[in-house]
Design an enzyme around this catalytic site. Sequence first.
Site, mmCIF file in Angstrom:
data_model
loop_
_atom_site.group_PDB
_atom_site.id
_atom_site.type_symbol
_atom_site.label_atom_id
_atom_site.label_comp_id
_atom_site.label_asym_id
_atom_site.label_seq_id
_atom_site.Cartn_x
_atom_site.Cartn_y
_atom_site.Cartn_z
ATOM 1 N N CYS A 235 37.077 -26.757 10.298
ATOM 2 C CA CYS A 235 35.740 -26.844 9.711
ATOM 3 C C CYS A 235 34.837 -25.748 10.267
ATOM 4 O O CYS A 235 35.011 -24.586 9.950
ATOM 5 C CB CYS A 235 35.174 -28.250 9.930
ATOM 6 S SG CYS A 235 33.716 -28.582 8.944
ATOM 7 N N HIS B 7 39.357 -32.142 7.995
ATOM 8 C CA HIS B 7 39.461 -32.556 9.397
ATOM 9 C C HIS B 7 40.739 -33.345 9.676
ATOM 10 O O HIS B 7 40.748 -34.564 9.483
ATOM 11 C CB HIS B 7 38.269 -33.452 9.755
ATOM 12 C CG HIS B 7 36.982 -32.712 9.874
ATOM 13 N ND1 HIS B 7 36.558 -32.159 11.068
ATOM 14 C CD2 HIS B 7 36.026 -32.434 8.968
ATOM 15 C CE1 HIS B 7 35.378 -31.572 10.889
ATOM 16 N NE2 HIS B 7 35.031 -31.718 9.620
ATOM 17 N N GLU C 88 41.891 -34.254 12.489
ATOM 18 C CA GLU C 88 41.690 -35.228 13.585
ATOM 19 C C GLU C 88 41.090 -36.531 13.063
ATOM 20 O O GLU C 88 41.184 -37.559 13.713
ATOM 21 C CB GLU C 88 40.823 -34.612 14.693
ATOM 22 C CG GLU C 88 39.324 -34.546 14.431
ATOM 23 C CD GLU C 88 38.895 -33.395 13.530
ATOM 24 O OE1 GLU C 88 39.759 -32.724 12.925
ATOM 25 O OE2 GLU C 88 37.658 -33.164 13.418
#
Lengths: 287, 780
Positions: free
Chosen positions: A101, A236, A238
């Site tokens: 990002c 993302h 994660e």
Amino acid sequence: MKTLKICILRIEGTNCELETSLAFKRLGASAEIVHLKQLIGAVKEQERRNLMDYDVLVIPGGFSSGDYVRAGAILAARIKGTLGEEIADFIDTGKPVLGICNGFQVLVEMGLLPGFVPDEKPGMQQVALTTNDSARFECRPTLIKHECKGKCMFTRGIEKGSILKMPCAHAEGKFFIAERKREEYIQWLEENDQIVFRYVDPEGNYAPYPWNPNGSIYNIAGICNPEGNILGLMPHPERAFYAFLDSEWSRMARGRRKEKGEEKEDIYGGGEKIFESALKSILKKGL
Amino acid sequence: MKTGRESSFGNRSGKRVEVGIRDAHDEDLKRISDGMGLALNLEEMKRIKRYFVAKKREPTDVELQSIAQAWSEHCCYKSSKKILQEFIFGIEAPQSILVIKEDAGVLEFDKEHAYVVAFESHNHPSAIEPYGGAATGIGGIVRDVVCMGAQPIALIDPLFFGHLDYGYEKLPEEVKHPRFLFEGVVSGISDYGNRIGIPTCAGMVYFDDGYVGNCVVNVGCVGVMKKAHLRRSMAKQDEVLVLVGGKTGRDGIHGVTFASVELTGEEEFRSAVQLGDPITKEPLMHAILEANERGLISGMKDLGGGGLSCAVSEMCHAGGCGADIYLERVKLKEKGLSAWEIWVSESQERFLIAGSRKKVDELLAIFEKWDVDAVIIGQTQTFKKSLIRIFFEGELVFELDTDFLVACPVYERPKEIKIKEKGEVLVEEPKDYNEVLKMLLAAPNIASRECVIRQYDHEVRASTVLKPMQGIIGKETHGDAAVIKPLEESYKGLAITSDVNPSFCKLNPFWGAASAVDEVCRNLTAVGAVPHSFADCLNFGNPEKPDRMGEFYECCRGLGYMASSLGVPFVSGNVSFYNESAVMNESIPPTPTILGIGLCEDVRECITVDIKEAGDFLYVIGETKEELGGSEYYKLRDVEGGFVPRTDPAVLIRSMKALRDAMDLRLIASCHDVSEGGLAVAVCEMLLGGDIGASIDIRGMNPELRSDYKLFSESNSRWVVEVWKEEKRRFEDILKRREVYATKLGETVGEKRVCIYNRNKELVDLALEEVRGAWLSGLE
């Protein structure tokens, strides 16, 4: 087996460092959240860190320095100004760099991604991640198709053509190439196997908004450099580490239980694949 | 307030400015209060006068300003305290660790951890400067959580505006258009909340023309911490006081006194709106939490309303000590601020920390590492309890007892209780149910909020398990509550929701407020959580007007009735009065917004709204009654009157238990509470999220009711559930055992249509895409 040391770079406004470091730690790596000041010696002796002591550099998501001016611009300038040589050495030795990002925006601002075009000065910005077509911040689940044939170090363990689901959350994520260079650059990216992820719809088609949440050219969600050791992506991973973080988890949970019985182990989501594959291929390379 | 106005009242000698009040007559006193922007009434001014006559000296400007802050409605709850004590405070519950007493409530999460809840309004600033007002509202609520020692993990934003198509010709010049306010507030939340990295995962957007002159912006924050890290907002004897964070400027001067009068629409109040800086806040938050975990902080308080003035006096008062403060040490945004401006400025991103002298160097080093300003501005003292002295460039400019400062007047304001409810009214049964349903789905209070929700980062921190939008990717519908998994090592979750129906409160404040609690409980239960705590943000008009006070009283009574019956405590919140626009001469609808927190044992078992499969059974739990007062259906039909929904906590408790039993046995595929738009809308929302059709028959419901009432009544304590096809019998057994009223409606079907019958009569037959089109079109 060697424990890989991951440097998660933070400055003021970085805000995904914790979950990103956890993603690596859960897979057995040693991840440390390191402030830029610690790498450039602007802190007390015992707080200082040396970039070369790490095996992987990660620039996580967030709003570094508020993303004022332009997303990623200030951090990129600060890194270039204070840590430029160390980063160049780090990359030259083949060590991997991941930008998620805001981190992707920084890598693009620094000219490290896509990092080709020998006729221009190295370190010049070649593409941009610019304001979403919707002119709004977009927080939504996305589907990204893995397109890389093996160039990218981070995704070698992921089958080509597989579709991963993970959320995006950004206001400036439209992958953009100036019109006069567009065709040429896309061709470069294709030929160099630098296109890693592209946005698709549930059927796997390259579809417009909302599947392409920002209007990216060629539906590009993530690219690597020609050497394959730098990856940047807007969504993302994660945030999709575990299956229960998937926006459709409650639709899958019962079927999974019926099929596999009660699972005691953690069940991973689409994002975990990137971290796992990265760690495996880095270890294999024997850094 | 224009700064510098005070000069006409003051006698300046050096830095010390005295204001002559000992000889002032009533008119002069009023003039001083107005001229200095104190917002104190004559009685209060006279009390101050008596105090200084006894002291045989004149007050300084700093002292008067400080008293005005401490005695403002915003800071001391002078109109509401008695009523809150009667109904809201003191609901005992074993999970409470520290409730009501400070800016945030602290509750048990598990053996080792606590969670923290704070909830507040930021109405007046948002009405004047929507972007900055909303952004700093978030800043303030996050500080309230951090100053307890907790890591913020979720933000909640209930918002209330006039209708977006409100006619410009009706809009007074001083009032900003609802669309401007709405867009400004949403982008303020998006820009600030997203930057500080806390997910905005719940909230609501409500439209009613009663909010045209004064929009309502409530903000909530939830945090989590180890119990051992809990810090109180108090300073003890012989500690240093350290001001950390942003610099102090003229922004946010008189924010609290401005919040304690009606809005006049004057642009000069802009100086009362603070400016936010999320990029100072983010490292500030890290630095504070790090310092706290290392045991370097003994007490702390965020600088909110009243700035240093309130923080210093409240911390000292709580710890039973006095303090000496040196104002020239405060870092300023600009030169030339006078002492009183520094003392009451509400500039953002600041905390006051009390710590031991021995550890202060270590404390300062942490802030240096994070590039955050930290200066020792003074120390607490032992020689005279409760005396605060302020020095500015060597001169004593303030010398007051905290006992006098915090002893604000408490009022029992006259109240008049009016119930505007009228009996049931006659409405013709609609001929075309398809049209009515589509119009309801597109109604501003029902239509899709996706365009707002997606502008907030609701997934940062990677712990949002149930998101605000739920269902198949690309087809998502509104969820009832979000669920956060706060700890890495545990599957335990916090369910978060907020709600109120101002249209009910307008007609009947008692049952309106009770309905808000009912709805919050429904939302929490729908995702599989057990209601655990409530916070309340009570937004009302001018308390000096008896009918507004009556509304406040009745709402508090309703909240207390429900919460005490349920055994769930109110743990924090605020009261915001004076939400009226002087130019429009009207008050907002009574708006007691409730933030509800529930606990889930395992986040992986949480239930979402979206229908899962074709062939499952649909039930409505709870009784549907002729309760359409304030309903979206009556608004659509342009009918006033009717009774607002009642609720019986005993029935609610039984139904919640039955639902949780069924969820524990994994009998439930999806669940949705029935609220605005009634049963028909609830069913449609579920189908949209699953992209699956249904065929239902409402004949089994309350046989005395007409079809439109069955479909659109907004009776409380109801849910629609999808029961896995194999589990019908076990589900019905639970209902029987728990003595819960429920009606089987029909089945989900493969064909993407919504079909509703009453016996053989077809009422609704719509393609799901038509339903979706209507629902998505509402807020465009």
